[in-house]
Structure formats: structure tokens, C-alpha cells
Enzyme design. Structure first.
Site, PDB file in Angstrom:
ATOM      1  CG  HIS A 195       6.986   3.931   8.080  1.00  0.00           C
ATOM      2  ND1 HIS A 195       7.088   2.590   7.769  1.00  0.00           N
ATOM      3  CD2 HIS A 195       6.037   4.421   7.277  1.00  0.00           C
ATOM      4  CE1 HIS A 195       6.218   2.292   6.829  1.00  0.00           C
ATOM      5  NE2 HIS A 195       5.570   3.397   6.497  1.00  0.00           N
ATOM      6  CG  ASP A 253      -1.186  -2.622   7.212  1.00  0.00           C
ATOM      7  OD1 ASP A 253      -1.885  -1.714   6.740  1.00  0.00           O
ATOM      8  OD2 ASP A 253      -0.024  -2.845   6.824  1.00  0.00           O
ATOM      9  NE  ARG A 311      -6.057   1.666   2.607  1.00  0.00           N
ATOM     10  CZ  ARG A 311      -4.871   2.053   3.080  1.00  0.00           C
ATOM     11  NH1 ARG A 311      -4.161   1.233   3.837  1.00  0.00           N
ATOM     12  NH2 ARG A 311      -4.391   3.231   2.809  1.00  0.00           N
ATOM     13  CB  SER A 339      -1.989   1.432   6.805  1.00  0.00           C
ATOM     14  OG  SER A 339      -0.971   0.739   6.152  1.00  0.00           O
ATOM     15  CE  LYS A 379       2.685  -0.867   7.438  1.00  0.00           C
ATOM     16  NZ  LYS A 379       2.097  -0.834   6.110  1.00  0.00           N
TER      17      LYS A 379
END
Ligand code: URA
Length: 436
Positions: free
Chosen positions: A82, A161, A168, A183, A187
Site C-alpha cells: 500500500h 473507513d 474527513r 484508515s 483496510k
């Protein structure tokens, strides 16, 4: 327990307990706690921060707010990757077929572009017909058959999220370390991989502009991963100028394909090699970095990474012909150089401004549901440290609308800062962090 007391406790600088965090996450996902109260809490967290323990509890509550993927039917150690988001960051496109060709099963959840940053799913949609809407069964079957599958975040995966992120995004509470860490990690935990490799960006194109903050974010995420029982590695990498040369969806796909063919930009290839080595070591395919790098080099040289990419595109409904002939990717009608206004060494590129210039061309979304123009963007011809002469191209602009092209060119040029003195080139890999 009630939301008013929770907001007041955080506003006054207190630390929230596990029950309080679970209460607000459960209530928000169920639609029982309104956006305005959660917005107030997000702003209180933004200013007051969260302890490590609070961040861990928030992550776990968000991860368990929906389905947790069970990847046990996939053979081997599953490694996810990620990025915290950047400009010209097409890493997943080249990296996932590289590591899959080395035998690591890649079961990955990706996202769309956000603000000035691009997203893997938008880029992959440059292949007509490509979809990330696979059911769980097809997702697992594709990983077992081909070695890669990529899905989008569904309504059932970490829904807390999904809701919180959207909130947000419109309440100026994105760039808080605990909120970003929870966040991303929620995930990743819900998506079920055994090991997680994180690319934490730092610099003007990243959410964490300051390197110290990026390192702290990386430490926090590695710690959350460890506490959740997942082998987690973080690489802190430079995002103070675009990665590689291409910025824009189909343009980045082309650059990723060039890289799989052995013709990639040096910095982009180096990032793929670094992250890829971490993935191969975490997945038990290599013991040492030099071994891992050799394996990754080989799958580029023998064409197996490129073939893996084509099979993955085809298995998710896309036309793989464009992998072997990039002229079939979406093409812009206006192609023109962006000339340097002066002589000098490039001292700094405000990377977020380059991302915004691409967005102005239509390469990103100005509103939540806007359609993206996949063909537009920029291909840089010079980066920090390069000497350019007035009138020489800093980049080539790709557009489909003359008005947007003029506006985007102005914004692109405003991102460049020059020096009469030679400027040191930027170091790409700043840190590699693993569990202690
Ligand atoms: N990427 C995410 O998934 N979440 C954030 O909060 C920031 C970047």
C-alpha cells in the site's frame, strides 16, 4: 455512554477508551450517530491527537466494522502493498506483476485518486472493460490461477473507513497521523494478507510533507501491524517530485509497461526493486535483498512479468492487447511541449501542484462523482538537479481541451523553481522499517 461526552473528552485532551471508540464506530456505521457529531470528533482528534493505544483500537474497530476477507484458500504467504499516495505513483501497476511472476500471490485492495494524488483503479480502467468489482470467490480464484487479483474497497470491507474518509475529505481532517494510520491499516487488516509492505511517501506531493512525520506514521503503522499479528514493513520514500516521468492515468500505465519491458525510469524502477525485495522476503521467496533483486530483474528480462500483467488485465475483463501495443491506450488529441521559462538547474518541483495541474486537465476528480479523462496529463522531461535552457521542454502536456490545457500549463509551470547553482539530486529511499 453518549457521543457528546466522547467529543468533550477528546476536545479537552483526554484519551478515549476501547469501549468509547467501539461505541462511536458502531453507531456511525449503523447511521445512529450523525455526521456533524463525528465531524466534531474528527476535528478534536486532529488537534488533540491520539495515543498509540487509541490509534490501535480505532484501527481494530474500523477493520472489524464490516467483513474480514478470509484468504486462507489462497496457497502461500499473501503479501499486500500500500502507498500513502503520491503524484506519478504507478508502482502497483509494475510491482504486482513483478512479484507475482516471482511466485508471490498478490491479493490486493486498491483505491481511486484522492485530491491531487492518483489511484490504481482509475489507472487500470485505461484498459477498456477492466473491472475491480470481482466477488470474493472470483477474487480468490484469480489469485490462485494467475497470481494476481485487485479489488476495490467494497461497501462491506472496512465500511467505517469508507464513511469516515469521505467525511474527513470535506472537513479538512485528512492529514492527521493517527487518522491516516488507522484508515490505511484498517483496510489492510480487513483485506486479509499475511504480510503488508507500506510505501510511506514524504515531501510536497505526499500527505505527510515533513520527513519526521512520515517516519512517525511509518512507525505507527508497523506497530499496528505487529500488534495485529501481520508482518509489516514500511519504506519511507521521496515524493518531493513526481515519481518517474509520467503523471496521468493512461500515461502512467504506459510508463509501467515500459518498466516491465526493461525501459523504465531509474527512480521508478529502484522503488519497485526496493518494495519488491521487501515483498519477496516477507513472502519467504528470498532470504536476502541481493537475491530478491536478482529474481525481480530476471522476470523483467525474460518477459514473464509483462505476460503476468497481460493475463491479470484479461482475467479482470480488460483487453490485454494494449499491454503489448500501448498505442491502443486512451490517447489525447492535444500534445504540446511545456517550455522552460529560463536557464537554470531545477531546484524544486512542488509536486502537489503538478498533481493539481493534471487534475485541471481532467486527469482527477474535482467533485466526488466526476468522470476522469484517462488520456491527459504530463510526461516530464527534466527533474530536480537537471540543467535546462530557456525554451527547452520541461515536459510534454497531453490534453483534450484548449482552455484546460492553458490553465493547466500555467499551474504546472508555477510548480518549478530554478537555481543558478548546481542542485543535488534527491535521495529516493529514505528509510526501511521493520518490526523489532
Ligand atoms: N490513504 C488512505 O487510505 N487513508 C488516508 O487517510 C490517507 C491516505
Amino acid at each position: 455512554m453518549n457521543m457528546y461526552d466522547i467529543i468533550m473528552k477528546k476536545r479537552n485532551g483526554g484519551a478515549l477508551g476501547k469501549e468509547e471508540i467501539e461505541y462511536f464506530i458502531r453507531g456511525y456505521v449503523a447511521g445512529e450517530i450523525p455526521d456533524y457529531q463525528v465531524s466534531a470528533l474528527m476535528m478534536a482528534i486532529y488537534f488533540r491527537g491520539m495515543t498509540r493505544e487509541e490509534t490501535l483500537q480505532l484501527t481494530l474497530s474500523m477493520a472489524h466494522s464490516g467483513d474480514m476477507l478470509d484468504l486462507s484458500k489462497i496457497r502461500g504467504i499473501k503479501v499486500d502493498k500500500h502507498s500513502t499516495g503520491g503524484v506519478g505513483d504507478k508502482t502497483s501497476l509494475a510491482l504486482t506483476p513483478m512479484v507475482a511472476a516471482c511466485g508471490i500471490p498478490v491479493a490486493k485492495m486498491s483505491g481511486r485518486g484522492l485530491g491531487h494524488t492518483g489511484g490504481t483503479i482509475d489507472k487500470l480502467e485505461s484498459f477498456p472493460g477492466f473491472t475491480t468489482g470481482l466477488g470474493e470467490e472470483r477474487f480468490i480464484r484469480n489469485v490462485n490461477d494467475i497470481g494476481i487479483a485487485i479489488i476495490g474497497q467494497t461497501a462491506d470491507l472496512a465500511p467505517a473507513d469508507k464513511k469516515l474518509y469521505a467525511l474527513r475529505d470535506v472537513t479538512a481532517t485528512v492529514d492527521n497521523m493517527s487518522l491516516i494510520a488507522s484508515s490505511i491499516m484498517s483496510k489492510k487488516l480487513a483485506a486479509g494478507a499475511d504480510a503488508i509492505v507500506l510505501d510511506v511517501k514524504t515531501g510536497s506531493g505526499a500527505f505527510m510533507k515533513d520527513e519526521k512525520d512520515a517516519v512517525a506514521l511509518a512507525e505507527e503503522m508497523v506497530d499496528i501491524g505487529r500488534q495485529a499479528g501481520r508482518n509489516t514493513i514500511a519504506v519511507v520514500s521521496d515524493m518531493d517530485q513526481p515519481l518517474g516521468f509520467a503523471v496521468g492515468n493512461a500515461l502512467e500505465v504506459k510508463e509501467a509497461i515500459d518498466t516491465l519491458c526493461g525501459n523504465g525510469p531509474e527512480d521508478f524502477l529502484e522503488l519497485c526493486m526496493t518494495l519488491g525485495s521487501c515483498m519477496l522476503m516477507a513472502g519467504g521467496k528470498a532470504e536476502r535483498e541481493d537475491q530478491a533483486r536478482r529474481m525481480l530483474q530476471e522476470v523483467i528480462e525474460n518477459g514473464s512479468a509483462l505476460d503476468k500483467f497481460a493475463r491479470f488485465i484479461e482475467a479482470q475483463g480488460g483487453d490485454p492487447a494494449a499491454v503489448y501495443n500501448t498505442d491502443l491506450l486512451p490517447q489525447a488529441s492535444i500534445v504540446e511541449p511545456v517550455a522552460s521559462p529560463c536557464d537554470g538547474y531545477i531546484a524544486h518541483i512542488a509536486c502537489d501542484e503538478v498533481g493539481m495541474a493534471s487534475l485541471l486537465l481532467g486527469g482527477g476528480r474535482q467533485t466526488k462523482d466526476a468522470e476522469i479523462d484517462l488520456s491527459v496529463g504530463f510526461v516530464l522531461r527534466a527533474k530536480v538537479g537537471d540543467l535546462v535552457r530557456a525554451g527547452e521542454p520541461l515536459a510534454v502536456l497531453y490534453a483534450n481541451d484548449k482552455g484546460k490545457a492553458a490553465e493547466a500549463k500555467k499551474r504546472f509551470l508555477s510548480a518549478f523553481h530554478f537555481s543558478e547553482e548546481p542542485v543535488e539530486r534527491r535521495k529516493l529511499i529514505r528509510r526501511i522499517m521493520m518490526e523489532k
